[in-house]
Design a protein around this motif. Structure first.
Motif, PDB file in Angstrom:
ATOM      1  N   LEU A  59      86.657  77.034  20.533  1.00 44.31           N
ATOM      2  CA  LEU A  59      86.928  75.621  20.822  1.00 44.31           C
ATOM      3  C   LEU A  59      86.976  75.381  22.330  1.00 44.31           C
ATOM      4  O   LEU A  59      86.451  74.373  22.816  1.00 44.31           O
ATOM      5  N   TYR A  60      87.589  76.287  23.047  1.00 45.40           N
ATOM      6  CA  TYR A  60      87.623  76.157  24.507  1.00 45.40           C
ATOM      7  C   TYR A  60      86.206  76.176  25.076  1.00 45.40           C
ATOM      8  O   TYR A  60      85.867  75.393  25.971  1.00 45.40           O
ATOM      9  N   ASN A  61      85.359  77.056  24.541  1.00 50.28           N
ATOM     10  CA  ASN A  61      83.970  77.111  24.993  1.00 50.28           C
ATOM     11  C   ASN A  61      83.256  75.787  24.740  1.00 50.28           C
ATOM     12  O   ASN A  61      82.446  75.348  25.563  1.00 50.28           O
ATOM     13  N   LEU A  62      83.542  75.145  23.604  1.00 49.98           N
ATOM     14  CA  LEU A  62      82.955  73.819  23.339  1.00 49.98           C
ATOM     15  C   LEU A  62      83.342  72.824  24.429  1.00 49.98           C
ATOM     16  O   LEU A  62      82.498  72.071  24.922  1.00 49.98           O
ATOM     17  N   LEU A  63      84.627  72.824  24.790  1.00 47.00           N
ATOM     18  CA  LEU A  63      85.089  71.916  25.845  1.00 47.00           C
ATOM     19  C   LEU A  63      84.381  72.186  27.168  1.00 47.00           C
ATOM     20  O   LEU A  63      83.952  71.266  27.863  1.00 47.00           O
ATOM     21  N   GLU A  64      84.272  73.467  27.504  1.00 48.77           N
ATOM     22  CA  GLU A  64      83.621  73.837  28.764  1.00 48.77           C
ATOM     23  C   GLU A  64      82.137  73.472  28.766  1.00 48.77           C
ATOM     24  O   GLU A  64      81.619  72.978  29.771  1.00 48.77           O
ATOM     25  N   GLU A  65      81.471  73.704  27.654  1.00 47.83           N
ATOM     26  CA  GLU A  65      80.048  73.345  27.564  1.00 47.83           C
ATOM     27  C   GLU A  65      79.865  71.836  27.700  1.00 47.83           C
ATOM     28  O   GLU A  65      78.928  71.379  28.346  1.00 47.83           O
ATOM     29  N   GLN A  66      80.759  71.077  27.106  1.00 43.44           N
ATOM     30  CA  GLN A  66      80.679  69.618  27.223  1.00 43.44           C
ATOM     31  C   GLN A  66      80.959  69.194  28.665  1.00 43.44           C
ATOM     32  O   GLN A  66      80.251  68.364  29.225  1.00 43.44           O
ATOM     33  N   ARG A  67      81.986  69.781  29.272  1.00 42.56           N
ATOM     34  CA  ARG A  67      82.345  69.446  30.647  1.00 42.56           C
ATOM     35  C   ARG A  67      81.196  69.735  31.607  1.00 42.56           C
ATOM     36  O   ARG A  67      80.944  68.980  32.544  1.00 42.56           O
ATOM     37  N   GLU A  69      78.140  69.622  30.854  1.00 40.18           N
ATOM     38  CA  GLU A  69      76.977  68.888  30.354  1.00 40.18           C
ATOM     39  C   GLU A  69      75.913  69.819  29.785  1.00 40.18           C
ATOM     40  O   GLU A  69      74.716  69.570  29.873  1.00 40.18           O
ATOM     41  N   MET A  70      76.377  70.894  29.159  1.00 43.00           N
ATOM     42  CA  MET A  70      75.481  71.840  28.500  1.00 43.00           C
ATOM     43  C   MET A  70      75.326  71.516  27.022  1.00 43.00           C
ATOM     44  O   MET A  70      74.516  72.121  26.330  1.00 43.00           O
ATOM     45  N   ARG A  71      76.121  70.571  26.533  1.00 41.54           N
ATOM     46  CA  ARG A  71      76.043  70.130  25.142  1.00 41.54           C
ATOM     47  C   ARG A  71      76.429  68.660  25.091  1.00 41.54           C
ATOM     48  O   ARG A  71      77.142  68.174  25.972  1.00 41.54           O
ATOM     49  N   PRO A  72      75.966  67.951  24.072  1.00 41.23           N
ATOM     50  CA  PRO A  72      76.349  66.539  23.945  1.00 41.23           C
ATOM     51  C   PRO A  72      77.847  66.384  23.690  1.00 41.23           C
ATOM     52  O   PRO A  72      78.498  67.301  23.188  1.00 41.23           O
ATOM     53  N   ALA A  73      78.353  65.236  24.020  1.00 44.24           N
ATOM     54  CA  ALA A  73      79.760  64.935  23.749  1.00 44.24           C
ATOM     55  C   ALA A  73      80.001  64.959  22.239  1.00 44.24           C
ATOM     56  O   ALA A  73      79.097  64.692  21.448  1.00 44.24           O
ATOM     57  N   ARG A 104      93.606  79.272  28.156  1.00 37.99           N
ATOM     58  CA  ARG A 104      92.702  78.491  27.306  1.00 37.99           C
ATOM     59  C   ARG A 104      93.373  78.085  26.002  1.00 37.99           C
ATOM     60  O   ARG A 104      93.113  77.023  25.463  1.00 37.99           O
ATOM     61  N   ASP A 105      94.268  78.932  25.454  1.00 38.18           N
ATOM     62  CA  ASP A 105      94.936  78.611  24.199  1.00 38.18           C
ATOM     63  C   ASP A 105      95.827  77.383  24.343  1.00 38.18           C
ATOM     64  O   ASP A 105      95.946  76.580  23.421  1.00 38.18           O
ATOM     65  N   HIS A 106      96.447  77.221  25.497  1.00 33.43           N
ATOM     66  CA  HIS A 106      97.264  76.031  25.746  1.00 33.43           C
ATOM     67  C   HIS A 106      96.376  74.794  25.865  1.00 33.43           C
ATOM     68  O   HIS A 106      96.734  73.718  25.387  1.00 33.43           O
ATOM     69  N   SER A 107      95.228  74.930  26.497  1.00 30.23           N
ATOM     70  CA  SER A 107      94.282  73.813  26.604  1.00 30.23           C
ATOM     71  C   SER A 107      93.813  73.387  25.222  1.00 30.23           C
ATOM     72  O   SER A 107      93.745  72.198  24.909  1.00 30.23           O
TER      73      SER A 107
END
Length: 118
Positions: A59-67, A69-73, A104-107
């Motif tokens: 899940l953290y990786n999803l957030l980072e990829e979105q941030r 702009e490596m993946r759509p929102a 990352r777990d807290h995020s």
């Protein structure tokens, strides 16, 4: 300067065989595999498998990829845990019942919440 308010992202967990959840353009999908088949039984822990099944890290990786702009929102996440030997561990990770291992777990705890299991 105030930080913008960010809405937490709902997570639906799929654990039942044959269960389907509709996906749309606003939904990210994470599939958790069983073990990688490299010589141990399902449910045993090894570093290689842990990196593929740590839902909080994914899940953290999803957030980072979105941030980056490596993946759509996305506004929702579906986690397919049908192959996982003990899906209750995924529930515990998503509900904050497992100890945090990293920042990352807290995020993830602030940004995602479990809305249901299918």
């Amino acid at each position: 300067m105030t930080m913008p308010h960010i809405e937490p992202i709902p997570v639906t967990l799929i654990t039942a065989p044959g269960q389907l959840v509709p996906l749309d353009a606003d939904t990210a999908l994470i599939r958790l595999p069983a073990n990688s088949g490299h010589g141990h039984a399902d449910g045993e822990v090894c570093i290689a498998c842990a990196s593929q099944t740590d839902v909080r890290a994914l899940l953290y990786n999803l957030l980072e990829e979105q941030r980056r702009e490596m993946r759509p929102a996305f506004r929702r996440v579906v986690v397919d845990a049908r192959a996982v030997a003990d899906p209750q561990q995924v529930v515990l990770a998503l509900t904050g019942k497992l100890p945090a291992q990293a920042l990352r777990d807290h995020s993830v705890a602030r940004m995602f919440y479990l809305v249901g299991t299918a």
